[in-house]
Design an enzyme around this catalytic site. Structure first.
Site, PDB file in Angstrom:
ATOM      1  N   LYS A 125       2.163  -2.330   9.006  1.00 46.05           N
ATOM      2  CA  LYS A 125       3.333  -1.470   8.848  1.00 46.05           C
ATOM      3  C   LYS A 125       4.559  -2.240   9.307  1.00 46.05           C
ATOM      4  CE  LYS A 125       4.971   3.195   9.975  1.00 46.05           C
ATOM      5  NZ  LYS A 125       4.632   4.470  10.652  1.00 46.05           N
ATOM      6  N   ASP A 127       2.876  15.576  11.822  1.00 38.79           N
ATOM      7  CA  ASP A 127       2.970  15.097  10.437  1.00 38.79           C
ATOM      8  C   ASP A 127       1.605  15.076   9.767  1.00 38.79           C
ATOM      9  OD1 ASP A 127       4.421  14.312   8.241  1.00 38.79           O
ATOM     10  OD2 ASP A 127       4.433  12.190   8.744  1.00 38.79           O
ATOM     11  N   PHE A 130      11.530   3.682   6.153  1.00 38.47           N
ATOM     12  CA  PHE A 130      11.371   2.802   7.305  1.00 38.47           C
ATOM     13  C   PHE A 130      11.090   1.367   6.887  1.00 38.47           C
ATOM     14  CE2 PHE A 130       7.337   4.694   6.139  1.00 38.47           C
ATOM     15  CZ  PHE A 130       6.522   3.596   6.011  1.00 38.47           C
ATOM     16  N   GLY A 131      10.437   1.163   5.745  1.00 37.32           N
ATOM     17  CA  GLY A 131       9.997  -0.163   5.330  1.00 37.32           C
ATOM     18  C   GLY A 131       8.771  -0.046   4.444  1.00 37.32           C
ATOM     19  N   VAL A 166       4.177  -0.566   4.046  1.00 36.23           N
ATOM     20  CA  VAL A 166       2.841  -0.809   4.583  1.00 36.23           C
ATOM     21  C   VAL A 166       2.148  -1.742   3.604  1.00 36.23           C
ATOM     22  CG1 VAL A 166       0.625   0.173   5.228  1.00 36.23           C
ATOM     23  CG2 VAL A 166       2.719   1.432   5.721  1.00 36.23           C
ATOM     24  N   LEU A 169       0.812  -1.220   0.000  1.00 44.53           N
ATOM     25  CA  LEU A 169       0.000   0.000   0.000  1.00 44.53           C
ATOM     26  C   LEU A 169       0.845   1.269   0.000  1.00 44.53           C
ATOM     27  CD1 LEU A 169      -2.677  -1.059   2.649  1.00 44.53           C
ATOM     28  CD2 LEU A 169      -2.847  -1.211   0.160  1.00 44.53           C
TER      29      LEU A 169
END
Length: 704
Positions: free
Chosen positions: A404, A499, A386-387, A389, A381
């Site tokens: 996540k 954010d 960070f990686g 989702v 998605l």
């Protein structure tokens, strides 16, 4: 509004004018431009240039627009104290002919009698025609964007740990380094330790809080430092002399090697401490003093003082009389093991987790634990540094969630362990607010951390605004009301979101919004006097006080909220720049452009949200316009119904099934859903086994 086929956007950058043409005491930077737009008309069979519109006085390096028509002439006059110095005349058709398609082009415009002007131009299409004065469409950089076309990633500057004036930052050392406090080697493959940005002192992460001497590169003279001097009177200077080291030696200040064959550095004649020549002035006056032992002694005294002052008399008596020894056998052995240092593994924690659930859950049985094998990975998605989702399915349940996946090595390298636990805490708290994304569970493997959250298959506002360019005022007001409720819930719980942006506002299947991604959130527990200082956020949404490096509070969320509202109403960002420096300059100095298409109430609301004084910004108690819920833009809003999700959404996303991912970008969903393995086993071995203890959690209050 009628449309013209061509328009020209211009920005005057600088002027090169010969010195002999400049008035006395004037330089080229003192010249002010004046712009006249003249048109060719026929008078008695003769062609004449006539100026129909007022003279414009644009600022240097600020954009302005004008429509292009046949025979239209642009005259630029550079003046000093209202006196013309040089001038340039050019056909607007010639200017746009030099533009490369829709790209920004730099051109030189020759002036008379001599000199030239550097200008930045761009060929625009479908601009307002001549029926509108040029000054009406004159814009700054805040109106120079073509609309919201891209996703913008958040940035976060390295976390600074201020200890006695030192500004320690997690650092990757490319060469071997030793700790200046304990003198031990700093191991690790990522960021092995902390280094002061002011004096370059290098220490272990475990040692940075034990530093007792004031940073020699800091001008601060804190109360703690003064108290330390009064208590220990530590001021014993070294007696350094240049020395030839016969074996590899490391600096006792910055921790790096002393290079060279002869006279590589300095050594103290008394205590044999070594340092670089450049580090001599930074060495603390601790000759003959064992910093580690002194630090331990100081902290022991400090702990004893606090313990005596904070313990009630009855508790203090228990310790003094030794009565606590009666209960020594009452602490279960399994619970004692939690406080012992041991090598962590995911498998070994399962039994401990179940045992803890029985203790804290009142003995009603363990809460179900989840792990990666319980889920099917379906689609990607979103992605970030960070990686990923991913859309996942809980096996055997036909339930879909957003997972996540955070890389442990990236978290540790960026010193973001605390931020990860803050995100976990906010996700758990989200069960109490209908406009925050909820956590289903969290768990970990040896390589990754996982947050499993509710799947909001309506997509984010960024996706939807790219489809229709902008929202109408009713739809914007609806989303704004629900966002205000969510923000005020976070602020009531002493959380700064930091954010807020289109990408992080998602729609559920009914069309209600939910805020997601709390990786930037800040809680009061890790703030100084209720204020935060970290430079972070998405550049377009960052508030002026963050850019200035000032301490800030919840007001930064209302600035971001203003940017978000502007983007929904206008279809582009309020502040623009070709790079971060220009963008931040725009945020600090420029006034956003408010088109006539938005109402006066909306413009007034945006102006109050863009107040550069955080104390009087709309949403804060000292705002002269009153509480944000009572602002004229929200007139007639039933806030109780909004809080209870009783107001029907103006838009319902098109969703085919519970697992539908059509409202997410194809760039992500077309990728294969898989985790990237960490092949470097040495890297995994270097991860602190206790860095993510007690991360796993199953939310008993989760509701679909």
């Amino acid at each position: 509004m009628a449309q013209a086929e061509n328009a020209c956007r211009l920005k005057l950058l600088r002027a090169d004018v010969p010195v002999d043409l400049l008035p006395a005491g004037c330089s080229a930077t003192d010249l002010q431009p004046a712009v006249n737009v003249k048109e060719k008309i026929e008078v008695n069979g003769e062609s004449r240039l006539v100026q129909k519109k007022k003279t414009l006085y644009p600022e240097w390096e600020k954009c302005w627009d004008t429509a292009v028509a046949e025979g239209r002439i642009l005259q630029i006059v550079l003046m000093f104290n209202q006196t013309p110095v040089v001038e340039a005349t050019m056909r607007l058709e010639d200017i746009i002919s030099k533009c490369k398609s829709d790209a920004i082009t730099h051109i030189w415009i020759n002036t008379k009698p001599n000199g030239r002007i550097l200008a930045q131009t761009r060929h625009l299409k479908n601009a307002p025609d001549d029926d509108h004065p040029v000054e009406d469409i004159m814009t700054s950089r805040s109106n120079s964007g073509p609309g919201i076309q891209r996703r913008r990633g958040a940035i976060k500057h390295a976390r600074v740990h201020e200890i006695r004036g030192h500004q320690f930052v997690a650092t990757f050392f490319r060469q071997p380094h030793f700790c200046s406090l304990c003198s031990d080697f700093m191991w690790g493959l990522n960021k092995q330790g902390y280094q002061c940005q002011l004096c370059s002192a290098a220490v272990h992460k475990k040692c940075h809080e034990k530093v007792i001497m004031q940073c020699p590169g800091s001008a601060k003279n804190t109360k703690e430092t003064m108290a330390l001097k009064e208590r220990f009177k530590v001021d014993i200077p070294h007696r350094f002399k240049t020395y030839n080291f016969k074996s590899p030696t490391f600096c006792d200040h910055c921790g790096s090697m002393l290079y060279g064959l002869f006279k590589q550095g300095l050594r103290c004649e008394v205590c044999n401490v070594a340092c670089h020549h450049k580090c001599e002035r930074l060495m603390s006056n601790l000759c003959g003093v064992n910093q580690k032992q002194l630090s331990e002694m100081y902290h022991e005294i400090k702990r004893g003082t606090h313990a005596t002052a904070s313990c009630p008399p009855n508790i203090a008596n228990l310790h003094l009389n030794g009565e606590t020894s009666k209960n020594n056998g009452s602490l279960p052995n399994k619970l004692k093991n939690l406080f012992k240092s041991h090598q962590y593994s995911v498998e070994e924690q399962k039994e401990t987790d179940e045992y803890m659930d029985n203790i804290w859950g009142g003995g009603d049985g363990p809460v179900k634990k989840f792990a990666l094998p319980h889920f099917n990975l379906l689609k990607v998605l979103g992605k970030g540094s960070f990686g990923k989702v991913m859309l996942v399915e809980l096996k055997g349940k036909n339930e879909f969630y957003a997972m996540k996946c955070l890389k442990k090595d990236v978290i540790l390298e960026d010193d973001d362990t605390e931020c990860t636990y803050i995100e976990r805490r906010v996700l758990i708290l989200a069960s109490q607010c209908p406009f925050l994304c909820q956590l289903f569970c969290s768990f970990q493997t040896n390589e990754y951390l996982f947050f499993v959250m509710e799947y909001l298959n309506g997509g984010d506002l960024m996706h939807h605004i790219q489809q229709i360019k902008k929202f109408d005022e009713a739809r914007t007001r609806f989303y704004a009301c629900e966002i205000v409720v969510a923000l005020q819930f976070l602020h009531t719980n002493n959380i700064i979101y930091r954010d807020l942006k289109l990408d992080n506002v998602l729609l559920d299947c009914d069309g209600h919004i939910k805020l997601a991604d709390f990786g930037m959130a800040k809680t009061e527990m890790n703030r100084e006097n209720g204020m935060a200082s970290t430079f972070c956020g998405t550049p377009d949404y960052i508030s002026p006080e963050i850019i200035k490096g000032q301490l800030y509070n919840e007001a930064v969320d209302f600035w971001s909220f203003g940017v978000l509202m502007y983007e929904m109403l206008v279809g582009q960002s309020p502040f623009h720049g070709e790079g971060e420096d220009e963008l931040f300059d725009s945020i600090l100095n420029e006034r956003p452009y408010f088109p006539k298409t938005i109402s006066k109430e909306a413009a007034k609301c945006l102006s109050a949200l863009f107040d550069r004084n955080p104390n009087t910004r709309l949403g804060m108690p000292e705002c002269p316009d009153g509480p944000i819920r009572q602002h004229c833009f929200f007139r007639g809003v039933d806030w109780k119904r909004f809080e209870n999700r009783q107001v029907p959404p103006p838009f319902k996303p098109n969703i085919k099934s519970n697992s539908d991912a059509s409202n997410f970008d194809d760039d992500f969903t077309n990728e294969k859903a898989a985790l990237t393995p960490v092949h470097d086993k040495n890297l995994l071995a270097s991860i602190d086994p206790e860095a993510f203890l007690n991360f796993s959690y199953t939310n008993p209050h989760f509701s679909k």
